[in-house]
Design an enzyme around this catalytic site. Sequence first.
Site, PDB file in Angstrom:
ATOM      1  CB  VAL A  16      32.083 -11.850  -0.494  1.00  0.00           C
ATOM      2  CG1 VAL A  16      32.436 -12.849  -1.569  1.00  0.00           C
ATOM      3  CG2 VAL A  16      31.841 -12.556   0.837  1.00  0.00           C
ATOM      4  CE1 TYR A 137      21.477 -11.704   1.552  1.00  0.00           C
ATOM      5  CE2 TYR A 137      22.023 -13.777   2.618  1.00  0.00           C
ATOM      6  CZ  TYR A 137      22.367 -12.728   1.784  1.00  0.00           C
ATOM      7  OH  TYR A 137      23.599 -12.716   1.192  1.00  0.00           O
TER       8      TYR A 137
END
Length: 153
Positions: A16, A137
């Site tokens: 990203v 996460y």
Amino acid sequence: MDKEARIYVAGHRGMVGSAVLRLLQSRGYANLLVKTSNELDLRDGRLVAQWFTEAKPDYVIVAAAKVGGIWANNTRPAEFIYDNLAIQTNLIHQAHLHGVKKLLLLGSSCIYPRDSPQPIREAYLLTGPLEKTNEWYAVAKIAGIKMCQAYRR
């Protein structure tokens, strides 16, 4: 953003972050700041503070994260929550202290409950249990979102 603004893209070598960097470059932003993890360990608050003092970014885009697949998330939960909390905490706090004009913290679909209705809406955040295979996460990313909300407030 002004085309000459100092824009820091944290995590510019990831999937990203590299796309964000290419987009900014294609739109003519000329003062893009990048550092590899070998050049700047974002988990080290002292180093991040020093870098912000020297680089003086106007904008910060946080695409940096400790990522991995199901196996990595499942077998190293402490590493995933610690590294991601440290990265986000250091970047968000230093951006605040240094008067950064805007900070963009990128999230992930895994922050939403495992059984979220589709399409996912922001309102679904924290409405059910997370997917167990990447909850460490996800919890770190949610904490980053909440930290941004607290600093903004």
